[in-house]
Design an enzyme around this catalytic site. Sequence first.
Site, PDB file in Angstrom:
ATOM      1  N   THR A 138      12.992  40.427  -8.404  1.00  0.00           N
ATOM      2  CA  THR A 138      13.290  40.005  -7.041  1.00  0.00           C
ATOM      3  C   THR A 138      14.562  39.165  -7.085  1.00  0.00           C
ATOM      4  O   THR A 138      15.024  38.784  -8.171  1.00  0.00           O
ATOM      5  CB  THR A 138      12.144  39.159  -6.441  1.00  0.00           C
ATOM      6  OG1 THR A 138      12.116  37.886  -7.119  1.00  0.00           O
ATOM      7  CG2 THR A 138      10.794  39.851  -6.580  1.00  0.00           C
ATOM      8  N   TYR A 165      11.583  23.238  -9.458  1.00  0.00           N
ATOM      9  CA  TYR A 165      10.741  24.431  -9.311  1.00  0.00           C
ATOM     10  C   TYR A 165       9.420  24.253 -10.047  1.00  0.00           C
ATOM     11  O   TYR A 165       8.348  24.546  -9.505  1.00  0.00           O
ATOM     12  CB  TYR A 165      11.493  25.652  -9.840  1.00  0.00           C
ATOM     13  CG  TYR A 165      10.812  26.958  -9.548  1.00  0.00           C
ATOM     14  CD1 TYR A 165      10.760  27.463  -8.250  1.00  0.00           C
ATOM     15  CD2 TYR A 165      10.227  27.711 -10.567  1.00  0.00           C
ATOM     16  CE1 TYR A 165      10.132  28.674  -7.975  1.00  0.00           C
ATOM     17  CE2 TYR A 165       9.602  28.918 -10.310  1.00  0.00           C
ATOM     18  CZ  TYR A 165       9.564  29.406  -9.015  1.00  0.00           C
ATOM     19  OH  TYR A 165       8.938  30.605  -8.736  1.00  0.00           O
TER      20      TYR A 165
END
Length: 265
Positions: free
Chosen positions: A200, A163
């Site tokens: 989220t 990531y």
Amino acid sequence: MTQQSRGARLAGKKALITGAAGGLGRAMAHRMAEQGATLALTDINEAGAAELAAEINARFDGSAFAYGHDVTREDDWQKVIAAAVADLGGLSVLVNNAGIGGELTFVEAQSMEDWHRVQAVNVDSVVLGCKHAMAHLAAAGEASIVNISSIAGLAAAPGMGAYNASKAAVWLYTKTIALECAKAGKGVRCNSVHPVFIKTPILDPFVAMAGGDEAKAHERLTRGIPLKRIGEPDDVAWCVVYLASDESRFITGAEIRIDGGMTAQ
């Protein structure tokens, strides 16, 4: 539902948002529609994108169109951009929002399948979007590309190699696009947005690591954030509205950090 009046910050803007069905994308779509933009909403979750378009059109008739879209596939990009340009009557804003978190794992346990999947969704999608939207954006005269990166693209963390690398790539690639467009006089600006932890589904792995205790996970995640809270999707959405608007017409190649002061320390 009664049609609502709209703001004018994005009046006349024709925007494509990837990953629109999820948390950040959904918030962006609502805020941009409220400010006058016409939207092409794309997502691999086509039903979710269609649901969002219906929500927006119930408020502002004819403001949103939905498309199924695998952002890792070049042929999908070509089809979606052609359809969006036809439906919107052009394209003046591209928001590369689609992204995934990948596995939380140390380098010796990193699966190459996961590595390539993260790079494909988070990096290849941005390259393909910029590539295939560029001619249409340049034709618009005053256009904006907003690439959603992350604080993780500026500051590394253990176990987040795939990531971190993907979001760092988005950060620097944004500057390349900004300089290319400026030097060529294309009238296309390009900036990146770098959120810290936002409420989220991308936070789900951290909640899982805390044994499913969301409050405990959030307490751990906010230890390094001076404002001591998790961000809201609207914290990012309003930044995107600004970068998509002519208010930011002299801003290109910049990174905007939405991190509660984390990287100011």
